[in-house]
Design an enzyme around this catalytic site. Structure first.
Site, short mmCIF file in Angstrom:
data_model
loop_
_atom_site.label_atom_id
_atom_site.label_comp_id
_atom_site.label_asym_id
_atom_site.label_seq_id
_atom_site.Cartn_x
_atom_site.Cartn_y
_atom_site.Cartn_z
N ASN A 9 0.65 -1.07 -0.17
CA ASN A 9 -0.15 0.22 0.30
C ASN A 9 0.68 1.68 0.04
O ASN A 9 1.34 1.75 1.06
CB ASN A 9 -0.83 -0.26 1.24
CG ASN A 9 -1.78 0.86 0.88
OD1 ASN A 9 -1.63 2.03 1.01
ND2 ASN A 9 -2.29 1.27 2.59
N LYS A 11 -0.08 4.27 -0.37
CA LYS A 11 -0.80 5.72 0.24
C LYS A 11 -0.70 6.58 -0.45
O LYS A 11 -0.49 6.25 -2.09
CB LYS A 11 -0.52 5.88 1.75
CG LYS A 11 -0.50 4.26 2.38
CD LYS A 11 -0.10 4.68 4.26
CE LYS A 11 -0.30 3.70 4.92
NZ LYS A 11 -0.07 3.59 5.89
N HIS A 94 -9.62 1.04 4.82
CA HIS A 94 -8.36 1.28 5.26
C HIS A 94 -8.36 2.55 6.48
O HIS A 94 -9.56 3.34 6.21
CB HIS A 94 -7.47 2.23 4.27
CG HIS A 94 -6.16 1.58 4.89
ND1 HIS A 94 -5.28 2.54 5.86
CD2 HIS A 94 -5.53 0.84 4.82
CE1 HIS A 94 -4.12 2.63 6.34
NE2 HIS A 94 -3.72 1.81 5.15
N GLU A 165 -5.58 -4.96 10.77
CA GLU A 165 -4.49 -3.86 10.55
C GLU A 165 -5.50 -3.15 12.06
O GLU A 165 -5.82 -2.19 12.24
CB GLU A 165 -5.03 -3.00 10.46
CG GLU A 165 -4.14 -3.59 8.17
CD GLU A 165 -3.78 -2.66 7.95
OE1 GLU A 165 -2.88 -2.65 6.90
OE2 GLU A 165 -4.64 -1.70 7.19
P1 PGA Z 1 2.84 0.41 7.79
O1 PGA Z 1 0.97 0.67 7.05
O2 PGA Z 1 3.05 -1.25 7.19
O3 PGA Z 1 3.02 1.48 7.16
O4 PGA Z 1 2.31 0.21 9.12
C1 PGA Z 1 -0.35 -0.44 6.91
C2 PGA Z 1 -0.96 -0.32 6.42
O5 PGA Z 1 -1.23 1.16 6.35
O6 PGA Z 1 -1.22 -0.19 5.49
#
Ligand code: PGA
Length: 252
Positions: A9, A11, A94, A165
């Protein structure tokens, strides 16, 4: 056991050029990792078609979608158009979108529309820091799984990914203990078994973990059937780290 699923991801972290470079470098490096599972990279919307155009073994996913396929919805993105573009997966619910006001009802509608457009929805669920402090995890997971309620499992072949998550460890650099990951998986499975006939979901449902996954902890997250894949944010932004994580999964 199905081969592992690795979802990156990205983002809103990479530029157009960085996304393209990183994607191509993952494609190039993939054969050396020995990874035999499925890898899906989710860039931001403007990069989708360019990544699909150069994709070979790596699939392309979106980070969100709308619940209508067409209409006067300024700024929204149609799941049907995503599927047309060659996008395979879409993240829905999310925690960063929930924090911006996404509702449970909207998430349920997005999930159902994504499925009927032929996309694989990746439903993100998990407790916030406050809910964690109040020992609300199991209740939160069960409530957020209600997003599946709007889904009509017509063919029995619909693919769905559920990503546990814990919001309070996202971007923190340290995942929750493996025992918590296993427990969350059990809660999810028990909840689903209570709500759906066993043969409806089992074959095409995957439960994965996200939250500070990196090359050091990814094997633990997936070992001994703890989880069937990982959703990775920060550690997926650098090609070497992605390839290191995929190499770790060769042994799972
Ligand atoms: P992270 O993010 O691996 O930086 O903790 C995971 C996510 O937000 O899906």
């Amino acid at each position: 056991m199905q081969p592992p699923l690795f979802i990156a991801n990205w983002k809103m972290q990479l530029s157009f050029t960085e996304s393209l470079e990183c994607f191509k470098a993952i494609e190039r490096g993939l054969p050396q990792t020995g990874f035999s599972g499925r890898i899906v990279v989710c860039p931001s919307f403007p990069m989708l078609s360019s990544l699909v155009a150069v994709s070979q073994r790596v699939s392309v996913g979106a980070q969100d979608c709308f619940w209508e396929n067409r209409g006067a919805f300024t700024g929204e993105v149609s799941p049907a158009v995503l599927a047309d573009l060659g996008v395979s997966h879409v993240i829905v619910g999310h925690s960063e979108r929930r924090a911006l006001g996404e509702t449970e009802e909207g998430i349920a509608k997005k999930l159902a529309s994504a499925l009927s457009a032929g996309l694989v929805p990746v439903l993100c669920i998990g407790e916030t820091a406050e809910e964690h402090r109040q020992h609300q995890r199991d209740r939160v997971l069960s409530r957020q799984l209600e997003a599946l309620g709007a889904v009509e499992f017509r063919s029995g072949r619909e693919q769905i990914v559920i990503a546990y998550e814990p919001v309070w460890v996202i971007g923190r650099g340290q995942a929750v203990p493996e025992s918590d990951i296993r427990h969350a998986r059990e809660v999810i499975l028990t909840t689903l078994r209570e709500r759906y006939a066993p043969d409806r979901l089992s074959r095409n449902l995957r439960i994965i973990y996200g939250g500070s996954v990196n090359a050091t902890n990814i094997r633990g997250v997936l070992s001994d059937g703890a989880m069937e894949g990982a959703l990775v944010g920060s550690a997926s932004l650098k090609t070497e780290q992605v390839l290191a994580m995929l190499a770790e999964l060769r042994h799972v």
